[in-house]
Design a protein around this motif. Sequence first.
Motif, PDB file in Angstrom:
ATOM      1  N   ARG A   1       0.835  -1.200   0.000  1.00 26.56           N
ATOM      2  CA  ARG A   1       0.000   0.000   0.000  1.00 26.56           C
ATOM      3  C   ARG A   1       0.869   1.249   0.000  1.00 26.56           C
ATOM      4  O   ARG A   1       0.585   2.220  -0.708  1.00 26.56           O
ATOM      5  N   GLN A   2       1.959   1.224   0.755  1.00 24.66           N
ATOM      6  CA  GLN A   2       2.841   2.386   0.816  1.00 24.66           C
ATOM      7  C   GLN A   2       3.477   2.671  -0.540  1.00 24.66           C
ATOM      8  O   GLN A   2       3.701   3.822  -0.899  1.00 24.66           O
ATOM      9  N   ALA A   3       3.742   1.636  -1.323  1.00 32.48           N
ATOM     10  CA  ALA A   3       4.291   1.842  -2.667  1.00 32.48           C
ATOM     11  C   ALA A   3       3.301   2.622  -3.526  1.00 32.48           C
ATOM     12  O   ALA A   3       3.684   3.537  -4.263  1.00 32.48           O
ATOM     13  N   ILE A   4       2.032   2.286  -3.412  1.00 33.11           N
ATOM     14  CA  ILE A   4       1.002   2.997  -4.186  1.00 33.11           C
ATOM     15  C   ILE A   4       0.962   4.464  -3.771  1.00 33.11           C
ATOM     16  O   ILE A   4       0.940   5.366  -4.617  1.00 33.11           O
ATOM     17  N   TYR A   5       0.991   4.721  -2.469  1.00 36.36           N
ATOM     18  CA  TYR A   5       1.011   6.115  -2.001  1.00 36.36           C
ATOM     19  C   TYR A   5       2.278   6.840  -2.458  1.00 36.36           C
ATOM     20  O   TYR A   5       2.223   8.019  -2.827  1.00 36.36           O
ATOM     21  N   ASN A   6       3.401   6.152  -2.456  1.00 41.60           N
ATOM     22  CA  ASN A   6       4.650   6.758  -2.926  1.00 41.60           C
ATOM     23  C   ASN A   6       4.562   7.107  -4.400  1.00 41.60           C
ATOM     24  O   ASN A   6       5.046   8.166  -4.820  1.00 41.60           O
ATOM     25  N   TRP A   7       3.986   6.219  -5.215  1.00 41.18           N
ATOM     26  CA  TRP A   7       3.855   6.493  -6.653  1.00 41.18           C
ATOM     27  C   TRP A   7       2.972   7.699  -6.898  1.00 41.18           C
ATOM     28  O   TRP A   7       3.231   8.485  -7.809  1.00 41.18           O
TER      29      TRP A   7
ATOM     30  N   LEU B   1      -6.805  -0.617 -11.666  1.00 40.47           N
ATOM     31  CA  LEU B   1      -5.688  -1.550 -11.530  1.00 40.47           C
ATOM     32  C   LEU B   1      -4.698  -1.401 -12.670  1.00 40.47           C
ATOM     33  O   LEU B   1      -3.487  -1.491 -12.461  1.00 40.47           O
ATOM     34  N   GLU B   2      -5.200  -1.144 -13.888  1.00 39.82           N
ATOM     35  CA  GLU B   2      -4.276  -0.992 -15.015  1.00 39.82           C
ATOM     36  C   GLU B   2      -3.367   0.216 -14.820  1.00 39.82           C
ATOM     37  O   GLU B   2      -2.209   0.204 -15.236  1.00 39.82           O
ATOM     38  N   ASP B   3      -3.868   1.259 -14.145  1.00 40.47           N
ATOM     39  CA  ASP B   3      -3.029   2.428 -13.855  1.00 40.47           C
ATOM     40  C   ASP B   3      -1.955   2.086 -12.821  1.00 40.47           C
ATOM     41  O   ASP B   3      -0.826   2.573 -12.907  1.00 40.47           O
ATOM     42  N   VAL B   4      -2.315   1.252 -11.846  1.00 39.70           N
ATOM     43  CA  VAL B   4      -1.350   0.835 -10.824  1.00 39.70           C
ATOM     44  C   VAL B   4      -0.224   0.030 -11.470  1.00 39.70           C
ATOM     45  O   VAL B   4       0.951   0.272 -11.220  1.00 39.70           O
ATOM     46  N   PHE B   5      -0.593  -0.912 -12.348  1.00 40.40           N
ATOM     47  CA  PHE B   5       0.429  -1.710 -13.034  1.00 40.40           C
ATOM     48  C   PHE B   5       1.289  -0.836 -13.948  1.00 40.40           C
ATOM     49  O   PHE B   5       2.503  -1.013 -14.035  1.00 40.40           O
ATOM     50  N   ALA B   6       0.673   0.136 -14.627  1.00 39.08           N
ATOM     51  CA  ALA B   6       1.428   1.035 -15.502  1.00 39.08           C
ATOM     52  C   ALA B   6       2.402   1.883 -14.694  1.00 39.08           C
ATOM     53  O   ALA B   6       3.530   2.123 -15.134  1.00 39.08           O
ATOM     54  N   ALA B   7       1.999   2.327 -13.513  1.00 42.09           N
ATOM     55  CA  ALA B   7       2.887   3.116 -12.662  1.00 42.09           C
ATOM     56  C   ALA B   7       4.105   2.297 -12.261  1.00 42.09           C
ATOM     57  O   ALA B   7       5.232   2.801 -12.256  1.00 42.09           O
ATOM     58  N   GLU B   8       3.899   1.024 -11.949  1.00 40.67           N
ATOM     59  CA  GLU B   8       5.021   0.164 -11.565  1.00 40.67           C
ATOM     60  C   GLU B   8       5.979  -0.028 -12.731  1.00 40.67           C
ATOM     61  O   GLU B   8       7.189  -0.016 -12.555  1.00 40.67           O
ATOM     62  N   ARG B   9       5.445  -0.152 -13.934  1.00 41.61           N
ATOM     63  CA  ARG B   9       6.295  -0.359 -15.119  1.00 41.61           C
ATOM     64  C   ARG B   9       7.077   0.890 -15.491  1.00 41.61           C
ATOM     65  O   ARG B   9       8.203   0.791 -15.984  1.00 41.61           O
ATOM     66  N   THR B  10       6.495   2.064 -15.281  1.00 42.49           N
ATOM     67  CA  THR B  10       7.118   3.292 -15.774  1.00 42.49           C
ATOM     68  C   THR B  10       7.962   4.018 -14.736  1.00 42.49           C
ATOM     69  O   THR B  10       8.679   4.947 -15.084  1.00 42.49           O
ATOM     70  N   ARG B  11       7.894   3.600 -13.490  1.00 39.95           N
ATOM     71  CA  ARG B  11       8.690   4.296 -12.476  1.00 39.95           C
ATOM     72  C   ARG B  11      10.170   4.061 -12.723  1.00 39.95           C
ATOM     73  O   ARG B  11      10.557   3.150 -13.433  1.00 39.95           O
TER      74      ARG B  11
END
Length: 69
Positions: free
Chosen positions: A20-26, A48-58
């Motif tokens: 959860r903290q990773a999502i808040y950090n993103w 959810l697709e935005d969450v996965f996209a954030a992980e890929r693009t960070r």
Amino acid sequence: MNLDELYTADEAATETGFKRQAIYNWVARGYLAPVPGAKRGRSRLFRLEDVFAAERTRDHTRRRRSNAC
């Protein structure tokens, strides 16, 4: 907009396996944005697709400590 396809940060963390903290950090770093105007109670909602996209693009680079003494 179908609210059944939107998740709070806690729900998104459970569904994706990210912390959860990773999502808040993103969100704080600008990699992820909640769906504008979508809330459940006081919680902002995410796709959810935005969450996965954030992980890929960070930025995946990590700062390394120097081994020099």
